[in-house]
Every structure is written in structure tokens, then in C-alpha cells.
Design a protein around this motif. Sequence first.
Motif, PDB file in Angstrom:
ATOM      1  N   GLY A  37      29.084   3.729  48.732  1.00 37.51           N
ATOM      2  CA  GLY A  37      27.698   3.374  48.441  1.00 37.51           C
ATOM      3  C   GLY A  37      26.816   3.309  49.666  1.00 37.51           C
ATOM      4  N   GLY A  38      26.673   4.404  50.387  1.00 33.17           N
ATOM      5  CA  GLY A  38      25.835   4.438  51.577  1.00 33.17           C
ATOM      6  C   GLY A  38      26.630   4.421  52.873  1.00 33.17           C
ATOM      7  N   LEU A  39      27.818   3.867  52.821  1.00 32.37           N
ATOM      8  CA  LEU A  39      28.734   3.890  53.955  1.00 32.37           C
ATOM      9  C   LEU A  39      29.813   4.914  53.611  1.00 32.37           C
ATOM     10  N   ILE A  40      29.868   5.986  54.406  1.00 29.35           N
ATOM     11  CA  ILE A  40      30.861   7.037  54.158  1.00 29.35           C
ATOM     12  C   ILE A  40      31.837   7.035  55.319  1.00 29.35           C
ATOM     13  N   MET A  41      33.126   7.010  54.979  1.00 24.96           N
ATOM     14  CA  MET A  41      34.166   7.015  56.002  1.00 24.96           C
ATOM     15  C   MET A  41      35.136   8.157  55.729  1.00 24.96           C
ATOM     16  N   ALA A  42      35.746   8.666  56.793  1.00 23.58           N
ATOM     17  CA  ALA A  42      36.823   9.656  56.674  1.00 23.58           C
ATOM     18  C   ALA A  42      37.931   9.197  57.613  1.00 23.58           C
ATOM     19  N   TRP A  43      39.075   8.817  57.032  1.00 22.68           N
ATOM     20  CA  TRP A  43      40.161   8.219  57.798  1.00 22.68           C
ATOM     21  C   TRP A  43      41.066   9.266  58.431  1.00 22.68           C
ATOM     22  N   PHE A  44      41.374   9.027  59.716  1.00 19.98           N
ATOM     23  CA  PHE A  44      42.365   9.844  60.402  1.00 19.98           C
ATOM     24  C   PHE A  44      43.748   9.443  59.890  1.00 19.98           C
ATOM     25  N   PRO A  45      44.676  10.405  59.780  1.00 19.49           N
ATOM     26  CA  PRO A  45      46.037  10.036  59.391  1.00 19.49           C
ATOM     27  C   PRO A  45      46.632   9.133  60.467  1.00 19.49           C
ATOM     28  N   TRP A  46      47.408   8.169  60.063  1.00 22.91           N
ATOM     29  CA  TRP A  46      47.935   7.187  60.993  1.00 22.91           C
ATOM     30  C   TRP A  46      49.318   6.749  60.557  1.00 22.91           C
ATOM     31  N   ASP A  47      50.257   6.751  61.472  1.00 20.23           N
ATOM     32  CA  ASP A  47      51.615   6.292  61.226  1.00 20.23           C
ATOM     33  C   ASP A  47      51.813   5.032  62.053  1.00 20.23           C
ATOM     34  N   GLU A  48      51.788   3.905  61.393  1.00 17.70           N
ATOM     35  CA  GLU A  48      51.868   2.608  62.075  1.00 17.70           C
ATOM     36  C   GLU A  48      53.129   2.484  62.925  1.00 17.70           C
ATOM     37  N   SER A  49      54.205   3.139  62.515  1.00 24.25           N
ATOM     38  CA  SER A  49      55.466   3.038  63.263  1.00 24.25           C
ATOM     39  C   SER A  49      55.378   3.687  64.643  1.00 24.25           C
ATOM     40  N   LEU A  50      54.390   4.566  64.862  1.00 25.61           N
ATOM     41  CA  LEU A  50      54.233   5.234  66.152  1.00 25.61           C
ATOM     42  C   LEU A  50      53.409   4.409  67.138  1.00 25.61           C
ATOM     43  N   GLY A  51      52.833   3.317  66.683  1.00 30.57           N
ATOM     44  CA  GLY A  51      51.985   2.496  67.547  1.00 30.57           C
ATOM     45  C   GLY A  51      50.574   3.059  67.594  1.00 30.57           C
ATOM     46  N   GLY A  52      49.752   2.522  68.444  1.00 29.13           N
ATOM     47  CA  GLY A  52      48.370   2.974  68.533  1.00 29.13           C
ATOM     48  C   GLY A  52      47.530   2.384  67.419  1.00 29.13           C
ATOM     49  N   ALA A  53      46.291   2.816  67.361  1.00 29.61           N
ATOM     50  CA  ALA A  53      45.344   2.270  66.391  1.00 29.61           C
ATOM     51  C   ALA A  53      44.910   3.337  65.408  1.00 29.61           C
ATOM     52  N   GLY A  54      44.648   2.929  64.189  1.00 27.39           N
ATOM     53  CA  GLY A  54      44.065   3.820  63.204  1.00 27.39           C
ATOM     54  C   GLY A  54      42.555   3.791  63.347  1.00 27.39           C
ATOM     55  N   GLY A  55      41.897   4.754  62.687  1.00 24.48           N
ATOM     56  CA  GLY A  55      40.448   4.780  62.764  1.00 24.48           C
ATOM     57  C   GLY A  55      39.841   5.807  61.843  1.00 24.48           C
ATOM     58  N   SER A  56      38.501   5.927  61.909  1.00 23.12           N
ATOM     59  CA  SER A  56      37.810   6.823  60.996  1.00 23.12           C
ATOM     60  C   SER A  56      36.511   7.352  61.585  1.00 23.12           C
ATOM     61  N   LEU A  57      36.043   8.411  60.974  1.00 28.82           N
ATOM     62  CA  LEU A  57      34.664   8.833  61.164  1.00 28.82           C
ATOM     63  C   LEU A  57      33.850   7.932  60.256  1.00 28.82           C
ATOM     64  N   VAL A  58      32.612   7.658  60.611  1.00 27.42           N
ATOM     65  CA  VAL A  58      31.810   6.778  59.775  1.00 27.42           C
ATOM     66  C   VAL A  58      30.346   7.205  59.800  1.00 27.42           C
ATOM     67  N   PHE A  59      29.741   7.202  58.619  1.00 27.97           N
ATOM     68  CA  PHE A  59      28.317   7.515  58.493  1.00 27.97           C
ATOM     69  C   PHE A  59      27.623   6.399  57.732  1.00 27.97           C
ATOM     70  N   HIS A  60      26.565   5.896  58.305  1.00 28.91           N
ATOM     71  CA  HIS A  60      25.622   5.002  57.628  1.00 28.91           C
ATOM     72  C   HIS A  60      24.304   5.222  58.339  1.00 28.91           C
ATOM     73  N   GLN A  61      23.314   5.629  57.599  1.00 26.69           N
ATOM     74  CA  GLN A  61      22.036   6.027  58.185  1.00 26.69           C
ATOM     75  C   GLN A  61      21.435   4.958  59.093  1.00 26.69           C
ATOM     76  N   GLN A  62      21.622   3.706  58.749  1.00 30.70           N
ATOM     77  CA  GLN A  62      20.979   2.615  59.475  1.00 30.70           C
ATOM     78  C   GLN A  62      21.825   2.029  60.603  1.00 30.70           C
TER      79      GLN A  62
END
Length: 126
Positions: A37-62
Motif C-alpha cells: 500500500g504505497g511501500l514497495i519492497m523487493a527482498w534479496f534472497p538470504w540464507d541465515e545460516s551463512l551469516g550476514g544481514a538480509g535486506g531489500s530494495l524499497v520504494f516509497h515516494q515520500q
Amino acid sequence: MKSVTVGWFEIPVLDMDRAIAFYQNVFDCKLEKQDMGGLIMAWFPWDESLGGAGGSLVFHQQFYHPSRESGPLVYFSCEDCALELEKIKAAGGEVMIPKRQISPEIGYMAVFFDTEGNRIALFSKS
């Protein structure tokens, strides 16, 4: 002393479909898009067992705006920075700093601009 690690990251975009195509081409992965609803996200694939952080692309006009010169710098870990760098231009991005050694003990880094104008980095041991 308490340690602090990155738990999540968000990369602001102006055109979600263009950004998804860019990152899928560069990293040879599939991003999952979700419209909230106005906030659009696209998640990167993430394997928690490998460590590191998950994340996403994100769009919100404001609330989200790409930044070419300032703001946080996200480092993606990869096997060899040179492999992803070869794909940047064809995917619509621009290499800012070619692969270079940080130190023999640490490894290598590179920086590029994505299709949205964000400064993004790569890190590899080799």
C-alpha cells in the motif's frame, strides 16, 4: 564491550522494476516484490545460516530517496568482486571504484552506482 552487527538493510529506488532487473542481473538471483500500500519492497534472497544481514530494495515516494554521494554504504559479499563488476555496465549501472585490494589479510572491495543512483559496494576475500 557489546558488539553491534547489521541486522537489515534497505536500498531506496525510484523505479522498482528497473532496480529489480539490475540486481537480478548483477547477482544472478531472484528478488521477491511485495506492495504494501504505497511501500514497495523487493527482498534479496538470504540464507541465515551463512551469516550476514538480509535486506531489500524499497520504494516509497515520500520516505526513501536514492543517494549517489552520501548516506550509508552497503557492502555485498561475493566470491570475487570482478565477477559482479563485469555485469554492472550491461545492467545499466556504473563502476565508481574498480576492484582493489584493501589488504592481503582482509581482501578486496569495489564500488558502483546502481540504476537508481545509489552508491553500493562489493567485498570479496579473493
